[in-house]
Enzyme design. Structure first.
Site, PDB file in Angstrom:
ATOM      1  N   ARG A   1      11.903  -7.371   5.380  1.00  0.00           N
ATOM      2  CA  ARG A   1      12.122  -6.014   4.874  1.00  0.00           C
ATOM      3  C   ARG A   1      12.936  -5.125   5.815  1.00  0.00           C
ATOM      4  O   ARG A   1      12.870  -5.248   7.027  1.00  0.00           O
ATOM      5  CB  ARG A   1      10.795  -5.365   4.493  1.00  0.00           C
ATOM      6  CG  ARG A   1      10.075  -4.622   5.554  1.00  0.00           C
ATOM      7  CD  ARG A   1       8.812  -3.987   4.993  1.00  0.00           C
ATOM      8  NE  ARG A   1       7.871  -3.725   6.052  1.00  0.00           N
ATOM      9  CZ  ARG A   1       6.641  -3.267   5.857  1.00  0.00           C
ATOM     10  NH1 ARG A   1       6.187  -3.061   4.647  1.00  0.00           N
ATOM     11  NH2 ARG A   1       5.854  -3.036   6.884  1.00  0.00           N
ATOM     12  N   ARG A  13      11.503  -2.177  11.070  1.00  0.00           N
ATOM     13  CA  ARG A  13      10.402  -1.759  11.935  1.00  0.00           C
ATOM     14  C   ARG A  13      10.262  -2.752  13.072  1.00  0.00           C
ATOM     15  O   ARG A  13      10.344  -3.960  12.851  1.00  0.00           O
ATOM     16  CB  ARG A  13       9.091  -1.709  11.122  1.00  0.00           C
ATOM     17  CG  ARG A  13       8.924  -0.410  10.380  1.00  0.00           C
ATOM     18  CD  ARG A  13       7.753  -0.429   9.448  1.00  0.00           C
ATOM     19  NE  ARG A  13       6.506  -0.892  10.038  1.00  0.00           N
ATOM     20  CZ  ARG A  13       5.324  -0.801   9.415  1.00  0.00           C
ATOM     21  NH1 ARG A  13       5.260  -0.265   8.219  1.00  0.00           N
ATOM     22  NH2 ARG A  13       4.226  -1.244   9.985  1.00  0.00           N
ATOM     23  N   ARG A  48      -0.668  -8.850  13.176  1.00  0.00           N
ATOM     24  CA  ARG A  48      -1.184  -7.811  12.282  1.00  0.00           C
ATOM     25  C   ARG A  48      -2.111  -8.408  11.232  1.00  0.00           C
ATOM     26  O   ARG A  48      -3.120  -7.809  10.869  1.00  0.00           O
ATOM     27  CB  ARG A  48      -0.016  -7.056  11.622  1.00  0.00           C
ATOM     28  CG  ARG A  48       0.676  -6.124  12.614  1.00  0.00           C
ATOM     29  CD  ARG A  48       2.072  -5.753  12.182  1.00  0.00           C
ATOM     30  NE  ARG A  48       2.106  -4.941  10.989  1.00  0.00           N
ATOM     31  CZ  ARG A  48       3.209  -4.742  10.258  1.00  0.00           C
ATOM     32  NH1 ARG A  48       4.347  -5.324  10.611  1.00  0.00           N
ATOM     33  NH2 ARG A  48       3.176  -3.973   9.206  1.00  0.00           N
ATOM     34  N   ARG A  85      -9.273   1.217   9.201  1.00  0.00           N
ATOM     35  CA  ARG A  85      -8.916  -0.162   9.523  1.00  0.00           C
ATOM     36  C   ARG A  85     -10.014  -0.857  10.319  1.00  0.00           C
ATOM     37  O   ARG A  85      -9.879  -2.034  10.627  1.00  0.00           O
ATOM     38  CB  ARG A  85      -7.640  -0.155  10.366  1.00  0.00           C
ATOM     39  CG  ARG A  85      -6.387  -0.606   9.633  1.00  0.00           C
ATOM     40  CD  ARG A  85      -5.264  -0.570  10.631  1.00  0.00           C
ATOM     41  NE  ARG A  85      -4.089  -1.279  10.236  1.00  0.00           N
ATOM     42  CZ  ARG A  85      -3.022  -0.743   9.643  1.00  0.00           C
ATOM     43  NH1 ARG A  85      -3.021   0.509   9.293  1.00  0.00           N
ATOM     44  NH2 ARG A  85      -1.959  -1.480   9.402  1.00  0.00           N
ATOM     45  N   LYS A 109       0.832  -1.208   0.000  1.00  0.00           N
ATOM     46  CA  LYS A 109       0.000   0.000   0.000  1.00  0.00           C
ATOM     47  C   LYS A 109       0.869   1.262   0.000  1.00  0.00           C
ATOM     48  O   LYS A 109       0.600   2.196  -0.737  1.00  0.00           O
ATOM     49  CB  LYS A 109      -0.936   0.028   1.226  1.00  0.00           C
ATOM     50  CG  LYS A 109      -1.906  -1.121   1.301  1.00  0.00           C
ATOM     51  CD  LYS A 109      -2.907  -0.944   2.440  1.00  0.00           C
ATOM     52  CE  LYS A 109      -2.292  -0.942   3.828  1.00  0.00           C
ATOM     53  NZ  LYS A 109      -1.670  -2.210   4.241  1.00  0.00           N
TER      54      LYS A 109
HETATM   55  P1  AMP Z   1       1.063   0.380   8.909  1.00  0.00           P
HETATM   56  O1  AMP Z   1       2.257   1.241   8.729  1.00  0.00           O
HETATM   57  O2  AMP Z   1      -0.138   0.854   8.135  1.00  0.00           O
HETATM   58  O3  AMP Z   1       1.354  -1.084   8.682  1.00  0.00           O
HETATM   59  O4  AMP Z   1       0.621   0.506  10.455  1.00  0.00           O
HETATM   60  C1  AMP Z   1       1.498   0.102  11.475  1.00  0.00           C
HETATM   61  C2  AMP Z   1       0.758   0.001  12.782  1.00  0.00           C
HETATM   62  O5  AMP Z   1       0.216   1.273  13.138  1.00  0.00           O
HETATM   63  C3  AMP Z   1      -0.445  -0.934  12.812  1.00  0.00           C
HETATM   64  O6  AMP Z   1      -0.076  -2.290  13.022  1.00  0.00           O
HETATM   65  C4  AMP Z   1      -1.234  -0.359  13.999  1.00  0.00           C
HETATM   66  O7  AMP Z   1      -0.618  -0.694  15.216  1.00  0.00           O
HETATM   67  C5  AMP Z   1      -1.040   1.134  13.808  1.00  0.00           C
HETATM   68  N1  AMP Z   1      -2.076   1.725  12.927  1.00  0.00           N
HETATM   69  C6  AMP Z   1      -1.883   2.297  11.712  1.00  0.00           C
HETATM   70  N2  AMP Z   1      -3.029   2.728  11.189  1.00  0.00           N
HETATM   71  C7  AMP Z   1      -3.996   2.415  12.088  1.00  0.00           C
HETATM   72  C8  AMP Z   1      -5.419   2.565  12.114  1.00  0.00           C
HETATM   73  N3  AMP Z   1      -6.076   3.132  11.086  1.00  0.00           N
HETATM   74  N4  AMP Z   1      -6.086   2.111  13.204  1.00  0.00           N
HETATM   75  C9  AMP Z   1      -5.445   1.541  14.235  1.00  0.00           C
HETATM   76  N5  AMP Z   1      -4.113   1.331  14.275  1.00  0.00           N
HETATM   77  C10 AMP Z   1      -3.386   1.774  13.210  1.00  0.00           C
END
Ligand code: AMP
Length: 217
Positions: free
Chosen positions: A127, A163, A174, A88, A13
């Site tokens: 990654r 990360r 996740r 989400r 994404k």
């Molecule tokens: P991402 O970078 O999109 O993979 O997000 C990394 C982490 O951030 C996720 O595993 C959640 O812990 C948190 N996070 C990101 N976006 C959201 C969201 N819309 N709602 C809740 N937690 C989020």
């Protein structure tokens, strides 16, 4: 134009959102990046979400909805947005609609990037990124190592980072969160006639081509 990119962690994404930003001049909004920024700055919010994020859990709805609301109120979002990692949950999807309605705009496309689970675990647990400020080029132990071992292809830097939530255990959490909390919003967008799928198992350029075709089609 306002676009939502849906898809499990590791579906690409972020990469596709960057390309949409470059190709269509949209603003890229990644709640994950915003939350990581809070952690890096060690703000109160950052300290309070550090643990849940590193384990792969979701941050509470109020916090992320509040962050998106703040950006949507600003002038930069008027050009149109690409949402990457938001909404989400069903609550976030409903809140988003209300926020957009207030500004008299709406979502134009919801694009779901489909990828097999096992490929996701390999993509994410392998990654890593260049640590240099303003670079952040991404690599993968399995698929994309730098041409010279330990040297970034883009900026020549030699420091890399992973990360904290890219461990295999956190990735599995996740993925579970994605299937239990995020997949239920798919029918919401299906009913509105907005949802389209692309095959995320193909190369990055091929995925971009499919997305562009949907947007321009
Ligand atoms: P991402 O970078 O999109 O993979 O997000 C990394 C982490 O951030 C996720 O595993 C959640 O812990 C948190 N996070 C990101 N976006 C959201 C969201 N819309 N709602 C809740 N937690 C989020």
């Amino acid at each position: 134009m306002n676009v939502i990119l849906l898809g499990p962690p590791g579906a690409g994404k972020g990469t596709q959102a960057q390309r949409l930003r470059e190709n269509y001049g949209l603003m890229h909004l990644s709640t994950g990046d915003m939350l990581r920024h809070e952690i890096d700055k060690q703000t109160d919010l950052g300290l309070s979400i550090k643990e849940v994020m590193s384990k792969g859990g979701l941050v509470d709805d109020e916090t992320v909805i509040g962050m998106i609301a703040t950006v949507l109120e600003g002038p930069e979002a008027r050009v149109g947005i690409i949402l990457d990692g938001f909404p989400r949950t069903e609550r976030q999807a409903i809140a988003l609609d209300l926020m957009l309605k207030k500004r008299k705009v709406a979502i134009d496309h919801v694009i779901e990037i489909k990828v097999d689970d096992e490929a996701l675990v390999k993509r994410i647990s392998g990654r890593y990124m260049c640590k240099a400020k303003n670079c952040g080029a991404s690599y993968n132990d399995f698929f994309k190592k730098p041409a010279v071992d330990g040297v970034c292809d883009v900026c020549g830097g030699s420091e890399f980072m992973r990360r904290p939530d890219d461990t295999e255990e956190a990735v599995r959490t996740r993925l579970k969160k994605y299937y239990h909390e995020t997949m239920p919003i798919v029918p919401y967008y299906l009913e509105k006639g907005l949802l389209r799928e692309v095959n995320g198992m193909l190369g990055i350029d091929k995925v971009t081509e499919q997305i562009n075709a949907l947007i321009e089609g």
